[in-house]
Design a protein around this motif. Structure first.
Motif, PDB file in Angstrom:
ATOM      1  N   ARG A 129       0.826  -1.213   0.000  1.00  0.00           N
ATOM      2  CA  ARG A 129       0.000   0.000   0.000  1.00  0.00           C
ATOM      3  C   ARG A 129       0.860   1.264   0.000  1.00  0.00           C
ATOM      4  O   ARG A 129       0.483   2.285  -0.548  1.00  0.00           O
ATOM      5  N   PHE A 130       2.011   1.192   0.660  1.00  0.00           N
ATOM      6  CA  PHE A 130       2.978   2.287   0.569  1.00  0.00           C
ATOM      7  C   PHE A 130       4.361   1.735   0.879  1.00  0.00           C
ATOM      8  O   PHE A 130       4.498   0.692   1.513  1.00  0.00           O
ATOM      9  N   THR A 131       5.391   2.423   0.396  1.00  0.00           N
ATOM     10  CA  THR A 131       6.767   2.076   0.737  1.00  0.00           C
ATOM     11  C   THR A 131       7.196   2.910   1.939  1.00  0.00           C
ATOM     12  O   THR A 131       6.602   3.954   2.222  1.00  0.00           O
ATOM     13  N   CYS A 132       8.225   2.465   2.637  1.00  0.00           N
ATOM     14  CA  CYS A 132       8.623   3.185   3.849  1.00  0.00           C
ATOM     15  C   CYS A 132      10.112   3.023   4.111  1.00  0.00           C
ATOM     16  O   CYS A 132      10.629   1.906   4.128  1.00  0.00           O
ATOM     17  N   ASP A 133      10.784   4.152   4.331  1.00  0.00           N
ATOM     18  CA  ASP A 133      12.155   4.165   4.814  1.00  0.00           C
ATOM     19  C   ASP A 133      12.122   4.260   6.333  1.00  0.00           C
ATOM     20  O   ASP A 133      11.346   5.041   6.894  1.00  0.00           O
ATOM     21  N   ALA A 134      12.974   3.482   7.010  1.00  0.00           N
ATOM     22  CA  ALA A 134      13.006   3.472   8.469  1.00  0.00           C
ATOM     23  C   ALA A 134      14.404   3.831   8.961  1.00  0.00           C
ATOM     24  O   ALA A 134      15.403   3.359   8.409  1.00  0.00           O
ATOM     25  N   ARG A 135      14.449   4.646  10.003  1.00  0.00           N
ATOM     26  CA  ARG A 135      15.717   5.067  10.580  1.00  0.00           C
ATOM     27  C   ARG A 135      15.688   4.895  12.089  1.00  0.00           C
ATOM     28  O   ARG A 135      14.702   5.202  12.751  1.00  0.00           O
ATOM     29  N   GLY A 136      16.800   4.382  12.622  1.00  0.00           N
ATOM     30  CA  GLY A 136      16.988   4.313  14.059  1.00  0.00           C
ATOM     31  C   GLY A 136      17.987   5.367  14.474  1.00  0.00           C
ATOM     32  O   GLY A 136      19.076   5.456  13.899  1.00  0.00           O
ATOM     33  N   VAL A 137      17.648   6.185  15.460  1.00  0.00           N
ATOM     34  CA  VAL A 137      18.545   7.237  15.922  1.00  0.00           C
ATOM     35  C   VAL A 137      19.086   6.860  17.291  1.00  0.00           C
ATOM     36  O   VAL A 137      18.359   6.324  18.137  1.00  0.00           O
ATOM     37  N   GLY A 138      20.375   7.107  17.513  1.00  0.00           N
ATOM     38  CA  GLY A 138      21.008   6.682  18.748  1.00  0.00           C
ATOM     39  C   GLY A 138      21.305   5.195  18.715  1.00  0.00           C
ATOM     40  O   GLY A 138      21.477   4.601  17.649  1.00  0.00           O
ATOM     41  N   THR A 139      21.330   4.562  19.910  1.00  0.00           N
ATOM     42  CA  THR A 139      21.700   3.141  19.975  1.00  0.00           C
ATOM     43  C   THR A 139      20.774   2.317  20.874  1.00  0.00           C
ATOM     44  O   THR A 139      21.122   1.199  21.249  1.00  0.00           O
ATOM     45  N   ASP A 140      19.603   2.835  21.208  1.00  0.00           N
ATOM     46  CA  ASP A 140      18.706   2.119  22.121  1.00  0.00           C
ATOM     47  C   ASP A 140      17.569   1.399  21.401  1.00  0.00           C
ATOM     48  O   ASP A 140      16.652   0.885  22.036  1.00  0.00           O
ATOM     49  N   TRP A 141      17.592   1.365  20.081  1.00  0.00           N
ATOM     50  CA  TRP A 141      16.540   0.714  19.303  1.00  0.00           C
ATOM     51  C   TRP A 141      16.997  -0.682  18.876  1.00  0.00           C
ATOM     52  O   TRP A 141      18.174  -1.027  18.990  1.00  0.00           O
ATOM     53  N   GLU A 142      16.057  -1.457  18.353  1.00  0.00           N
ATOM     54  CA  GLU A 142      16.332  -2.833  17.971  1.00  0.00           C
ATOM     55  C   GLU A 142      16.528  -2.924  16.459  1.00  0.00           C
ATOM     56  O   GLU A 142      15.616  -2.621  15.682  1.00  0.00           O
ATOM     57  N   VAL A 143      17.719  -3.337  16.035  1.00  0.00           N
ATOM     58  CA  VAL A 143      18.051  -3.364  14.614  1.00  0.00           C
ATOM     59  C   VAL A 143      17.066  -4.238  13.837  1.00  0.00           C
ATOM     60  O   VAL A 143      16.573  -3.847  12.767  1.00  0.00           O
ATOM     61  N   LYS A 144      16.759  -5.420  14.363  1.00  0.00           N
ATOM     62  CA  LYS A 144      15.891  -6.334  13.611  1.00  0.00           C
ATOM     63  C   LYS A 144      14.485  -5.769  13.436  1.00  0.00           C
ATOM     64  O   LYS A 144      13.802  -6.079  12.448  1.00  0.00           O
ATOM     65  N   GLU A 145      14.012  -4.933  14.368  1.00  0.00           N
ATOM     66  CA  GLU A 145      12.700  -4.304  14.206  1.00  0.00           C
ATOM     67  C   GLU A 145      12.720  -3.294  13.067  1.00  0.00           C
ATOM     68  O   GLU A 145      11.833  -3.285  12.203  1.00  0.00           O
ATOM     69  N   VAL A 146      13.722  -2.438  13.067  1.00  0.00           N
ATOM     70  CA  VAL A 146      13.787  -1.381  12.054  1.00  0.00           C
ATOM     71  C   VAL A 146      14.028  -1.964  10.666  1.00  0.00           C
ATOM     72  O   VAL A 146      13.388  -1.560   9.689  1.00  0.00           O
ATOM     73  N   THR A 147      14.923  -2.931  10.555  1.00  0.00           N
ATOM     74  CA  THR A 147      15.180  -3.522   9.231  1.00  0.00           C
ATOM     75  C   THR A 147      13.967  -4.322   8.753  1.00  0.00           C
ATOM     76  O   THR A 147      13.703  -4.386   7.549  1.00  0.00           O
ATOM     77  N   ALA A 148      13.214  -4.927   9.681  1.00  0.00           N
ATOM     78  CA  ALA A 148      12.012  -5.664   9.274  1.00  0.00           C
ATOM     79  C   ALA A 148      10.949  -4.726   8.713  1.00  0.00           C
ATOM     80  O   ALA A 148      10.236  -5.074   7.765  1.00  0.00           O
ATOM     81  N   ILE A 149      10.837  -3.521   9.270  1.00  0.00           N
ATOM     82  CA  ILE A 149       9.880  -2.530   8.766  1.00  0.00           C
ATOM     83  C   ILE A 149      10.246  -2.146   7.336  1.00  0.00           C
ATOM     84  O   ILE A 149       9.411  -2.169   6.430  1.00  0.00           O
ATOM     85  N   ALA A 150      11.512  -1.800   7.124  1.00  0.00           N
ATOM     86  CA  ALA A 150      11.953  -1.396   5.790  1.00  0.00           C
ATOM     87  C   ALA A 150      11.818  -2.547   4.798  1.00  0.00           C
ATOM     88  O   ALA A 150      11.416  -2.349   3.648  1.00  0.00           O
ATOM     89  N   SER A 151      12.129  -3.759   5.237  1.00  0.00           N
ATOM     90  CA  SER A 151      12.048  -4.916   4.348  1.00  0.00           C
ATOM     91  C   SER A 151      10.605  -5.173   3.926  1.00  0.00           C
ATOM     92  O   SER A 151      10.311  -5.353   2.741  1.00  0.00           O
ATOM     93  N   ALA A 152       9.689  -5.186   4.897  1.00  0.00           N
ATOM     94  CA  ALA A 152       8.288  -5.480   4.582  1.00  0.00           C
ATOM     95  C   ALA A 152       7.687  -4.429   3.662  1.00  0.00           C
ATOM     96  O   ALA A 152       6.855  -4.743   2.808  1.00  0.00           O
ATOM     97  N   LEU A 153       8.135  -3.175   3.818  1.00  0.00           N
ATOM     98  CA  LEU A 153       7.542  -2.078   3.050  1.00  0.00           C
ATOM     99  C   LEU A 153       8.465  -1.597   1.928  1.00  0.00           C
ATOM    100  O   LEU A 153       8.291  -0.501   1.390  1.00  0.00           O
ATOM    101  N   LEU A 154       9.446  -2.434   1.583  1.00  0.00           N
ATOM    102  CA  LEU A 154      10.299  -2.224   0.404  1.00  0.00           C
ATOM    103  C   LEU A 154      10.978  -0.860   0.412  1.00  0.00           C
ATOM    104  O   LEU A 154      11.093  -0.188  -0.615  1.00  0.00           O
ATOM    105  N   GLY A 155      11.451  -0.460   1.603  1.00  0.00           N
ATOM    106  CA  GLY A 155      12.195   0.797   1.732  1.00  0.00           C
ATOM    107  C   GLY A 155      13.607   0.538   2.195  1.00  0.00           C
ATOM    108  O   GLY A 155      14.100  -0.596   2.151  1.00  0.00           O
TER     109      GLY A 155
END
Length: 447
Positions: A191-217
């Motif tokens: 339905r839409f594409t999405c770029d995802a960014r994690g700022v700092g170092t307290d986020w989960e890499v696999k969550e952010v990359t999964a968002i971009a992967s699923a939404l082809l960003g």
């Protein structure tokens, strides 16, 4: 290679690189398919869309999702940098692009323009949106699925060619279940594409990359919040350069063949096999997202029924389409053929095509980096050393200098050629997260 273009449509071309020769009894065919879009214009439209001047790019809508959870206030500069980055993205929007700003916590709220609608970018609305950003404050939790669902609702109100999201987070998705986020991604995919960014170092890499992967960003880390504005500007410039959405790689195979996998291998590794949508007898569509003037590579592996020496067959036909409502599709006029020829020439049948060999190594590189980091986190330092050593060896052999530099921040390289390394005793969290986030980025075959 076939290369046809309609007036005012992007010109797509397909090149196939393979060694078509198989030994007697051979049944696996590998090919790298290079897809290139060039020329620009509006897909399938001789006249500009209502409200858009000719030559200004296709109609588009953008949702900017900004993490406003309590952690964004630690340090306070993080929230300020996020506001500045969002303002920079708004400044990069073309006139007449629809847009909205969403504040994300354990719920999602409309920051601008509000009322369940999108604003139309011009001097006035940009100024109003940037004024609204000043009201963003940090407080609350993180439930990213709610942000994505609100973005989907807002983007769906616009009859536009390109729908795109930008998502910024600084923390883990702690206020909804992994299943809820997965369901949101499944509902938003396509339905839409999405770029995802994690700022700092307290986020989960696999969550952010999964968002971009699923939404082809795209996914990336911005370890220093001061770099957000420049990153958001680059992201939005890339989004504004997209000319056609929802392009699918259509693969047809003859009776008796089986597709083992389809994956994007450049500019990053992205598994597409399980995303197939059936498209008629023996044909399936694999989503590739939105395109501007760019080129990408795909690795196709097909299993064919063994045949006698001297026989040859068409193993697969690859084309590019934009699926339409009702099960039809717009053919983008580019096609490539994957062949199989059985021979008793040992030299011919055992030679590996350079493109296929290169991307097989790049896919392994991405895989062993992920495995090495996971083993290091689990305390298996011998296993991590072996995997990351193999990664150093592959990065050096393929000329992937950027990944080699990232690896050198996690391991001490004794001998790159043999993959002999030692794990560093102390590794900055940002360095490990950067390596993990960017592990799927590849380099293309040297011409």
């Amino acid at each position: 290679m076939a290369n046809f273009a309609k007036p005012s449509a992007p010109r797509f071309s397909v090149d196939v690189y393979q060694n078509e020769y198989l030994p007697e009894g051979g049944h696996e065919v590998n090919a790298v398919v290079t897809v290139t879009a060039a020329g620009g214009g509006t897909l399938g439209a001789a006249a500009p869309a209502p409200g858009r001047a000719a030559g200004r790019g296709p109609s588009a809508a953008v949702a900017l999702m900004v993490d406003c959870s309590g952690s964004m206030d630690h340090p306070p500069a993080k929230m300020r940098n996020a506001r500045d980055a969002t303002a920079a993205a708004i400044d990069t929007l073309r006139d007449d692009v629809r847009f909205a700003v969403i504040g994300g916590t354990h719920a999602a709220r409309e920051v601008y323009p509000g009322g369940g609608r999108l604003a139309v970018a011009d001097g006035t609305t940009r100024a109003q949106a940037k004024q609204a950003l000043h009201r963003l404050t940090a407080g609350g939790g993180t439930a990213i699925g709610t942000w994505l669902r609100l973005a989907d609702r807002l983007l769906s109100t616009a009859d536009v060619a390109i729908r795109h999201g930008v998502l910024l987070t600084d923390g883990r998705n702690e206020h909804e279940s992994p299943q809820a986020l997965r369901a949101a991604l499944d509902d938003c995919a396509g339905r839409f594409t999405c770029d995802a960014r994690g700022v700092g170092t307290d986020w989960e890499v696999k969550e952010v990359t999964a968002i971009a992967s699923a939404l082809l960003g795209t996914a990336d880390i911005v370890a220093d919040p001061a770099g957000l504005a420049a990153d958001f500007t680059r992201m939005m410039e890339a989004a504004m350069g997209k000319e056609v959405a929802d392009v699918a790689l259509r693969v047809w195979t003859p009776v008796g063949t089986t597709i083992r996998f389809v994956k994007q291998v450049a500019p990053s590794v992205e598994e597409l096999t399980t995303r197939r949508t059936e498209a008629g007898p023996r044909a399936g569509d694999y989503p590739t997202g939105s395109w501007g003037d760019e080129s990408r590579d795909y690795h196709l592996c097909v299993e064919v029924p063994p045949a006698g020496l001297g026989r040859e067959m068409l193993a697969a036909r690859v084309s590019l389409v934009v699926p339409q409502p009702g099960g039809t599709a717009q053919d983008l006029g580019a096609q490539g053929l994957v062949r199989a020829v059985w021979t008793d020439d040992v030299a011919a049948s055992t030679s590996m095509n350079p493109q296929v060999a290169h991307y097989t190594g790049q896919a392994e590189l991405a895989r062993v980096i992920q495995q090495g980091i996971d083993l290091r986190k689990a305390g298996d330092f011998d296993g991590a050393t072996a995997k990351l050593g193999r990664a150093v060896q592959l990065a050096g052999a393929s000329g992937n200098a950027d990944t080699a530099k990232l690896l050198a921040k996690v391991v001490d390289v004794v001998d790159a050629a043999t993959g002999t390394v030692r794990l560093k005793a102390e590794v900055a969290e940002a360095d490990e997260m950067t390596l993990e986030t960017r592990s799927t980025k590849t380099v293309r075959v040297k011409k």
